[in-house]
Design a protein around this motif. Structure first.
Motif, short mmCIF file in Angstrom:
data_model
loop_
_atom_site.label_atom_id
_atom_site.label_comp_id
_atom_site.label_asym_id
_atom_site.label_seq_id
_atom_site.Cartn_x
_atom_site.Cartn_y
_atom_site.Cartn_z
N TRP A 1 -20.63 20.05 -18.13
CA TRP A 1 -20.29 20.34 -16.99
C TRP A 1 -19.68 19.48 -15.67
O TRP A 1 -19.51 19.47 -15.55
CB TRP A 1 -21.61 20.24 -16.73
N ARG A 2 -20.65 18.16 -16.67
CA ARG A 2 -19.65 17.18 -15.72
C ARG A 2 -18.06 16.64 -16.32
O ARG A 2 -17.49 16.06 -15.22
CB ARG A 2 -20.33 16.12 -15.26
N THR B 1 -15.93 19.12 -14.38
CA THR B 1 -16.42 18.96 -13.06
C THR B 1 -15.42 18.41 -12.77
O THR B 1 -14.86 18.02 -11.31
CB THR B 1 -17.28 19.18 -11.81
N LYS C 1 -17.33 24.01 -8.65
CA LYS C 1 -18.61 22.72 -9.64
C LYS C 1 -19.39 23.78 -9.11
O LYS C 1 -20.29 24.06 -10.47
CB LYS C 1 -18.67 22.27 -8.84
N ASN D 1 -16.48 22.55 -3.94
CA ASN D 1 -17.94 22.52 -4.63
C ASN D 1 -18.02 23.90 -4.96
O ASN D 1 -18.78 24.12 -5.87
CB ASN D 1 -19.00 23.12 -3.35
N TRP E 1 -18.79 26.37 -12.44
CA TRP E 1 -19.13 26.01 -13.68
C TRP E 1 -20.58 25.53 -14.11
O TRP E 1 -21.33 25.74 -15.45
CB TRP E 1 -18.15 24.84 -13.66
#
Length: 285
Positions: free
Chosen positions: A183-184, A187, A133, A130, A136
């Motif tokens: 971002w996804r 991550t 993430k 977390n 980022w």
């Protein structure tokens, strides 16, 4: 890309056949245990603070001492709570990884990581993931925030026409959407971390490194697969589809991870894992 995701979805549907109710029950039980424990812990603290016992303690003893002891006790309680919640969450993922590898994925696997050592390791895992993430997310949100600030300034002080403002706002929305996707994509590299921790007694840091190494070639496919669930999620405005959608989506994600990490090598594992049949844990990574 389409072929790979189609294969994953077909495999997930086949694995889900005859196991829908059990996996749905495990997911719901995991949700209830995690959020129920959190609710009990928080409400317990609030009720204690508002109780006559707490008022009596404050009236009878030094207030600083009582507040300090209360903070210490509930800090320990909160630490144990989030460790337990992390262990249950990791156990749920283990159930789905087990099923993705062809195992049964029974209920008792939900509590595999409930020992003190494993629960604390699960907590370290989720805190690390977390945290990464979040960093980022901040990184990828900086451009949309800066552009949004500039557009707001121009709207207030620039006296631009409505057409220009609309064009700038459309570009801002597009930039925001692209940033979310990027971002996804970034991550998604960490999604195999739990998989490696389920298979090996390794550190969280090493599991993250292995996940990053062996999933980098499948990031775009993973994001496309996730966005393909949008229709399934919309169908969940009704209660009945939840019974199928929840285990199906979770099983698709775990199946994708097992397929992604098996692309690079099919090394036979030296570690005995009773519930996973294909132990391709990339020992050389």
């Amino acid at each position: 890309m389409i072929f790979i995701n189609s294969a994953v979805r077909l495999k997930a549907k086949a694995l889900l056949s005859g196991n829908t109710i059990r996996l749905f029950f495990i997911s719901i039980l995991s949700l209830v245990l995690r959020w129920g424990y959190l609710f009990v812990n928080v409400t317990g603290l609030l009720r204690f603070i508002g109780s006559e016992l707490f008022s009596t303690l404050l009236a009878s003893y030094n207030n600083a001492l009582i507040y300090t002891l209360t903070a210490l006790i509930y800090s320990l309680s909160f630490y144990l709570m989030i460790s337990t919640v992390s262990a249950i969450r990791m156990g749920e993922r283990f159930v789905y990884y087990t099923r993705a590898e062809g195992g049964k994925g029974c209920l008792r696997l939900l509590f595999t990581f409930m020992s003190i050592k494993k629960a604390f390791r699960a907590l370290r895992l989720y805190l690390s993931l977390n945290g990464l993430k979040l960093l980022w997310f901040i990184y990828f949100m900086l451009p949309p925030l800066l552009c949004g600030g500039c557009i707001t300034y121009l709207y207030v002080f620039g006296r631009l026409s409505l057409t220009v403002i609309t064009t700038l706002a459309t570009g801002e929305a597009l930039l925001f959407a692209i940033s979310i996707v990027m971002w996804r994509v970034t991550t998604l590299r960490y999604d195999a971390t739990v998989y490696y921790l389920c298979l090996q007694d390794i550190s969280v840091r090493k599991a993250i490194k292995k996940s990053t190494l062996y999933t980098d070639g499948a990031l775009s496919e993973g994001v496309v697969l996730e966005y393909s669930f949008f229709g399934w999620i919309l169908s969940c405005i009704f209660i009945v589809p939840l019974v199928y959608c929840i285990p199906y989506i979770k099983l698709c994600k775990t199946t994708f991870v097992t397929e992604a990490v098996s692309r690079r090598t099919f090394v036979k594992s030296a570690y005995a894992v009773n519930f996973l049949s294909r132990k391709h844990i990339n020992e050389g990574g």
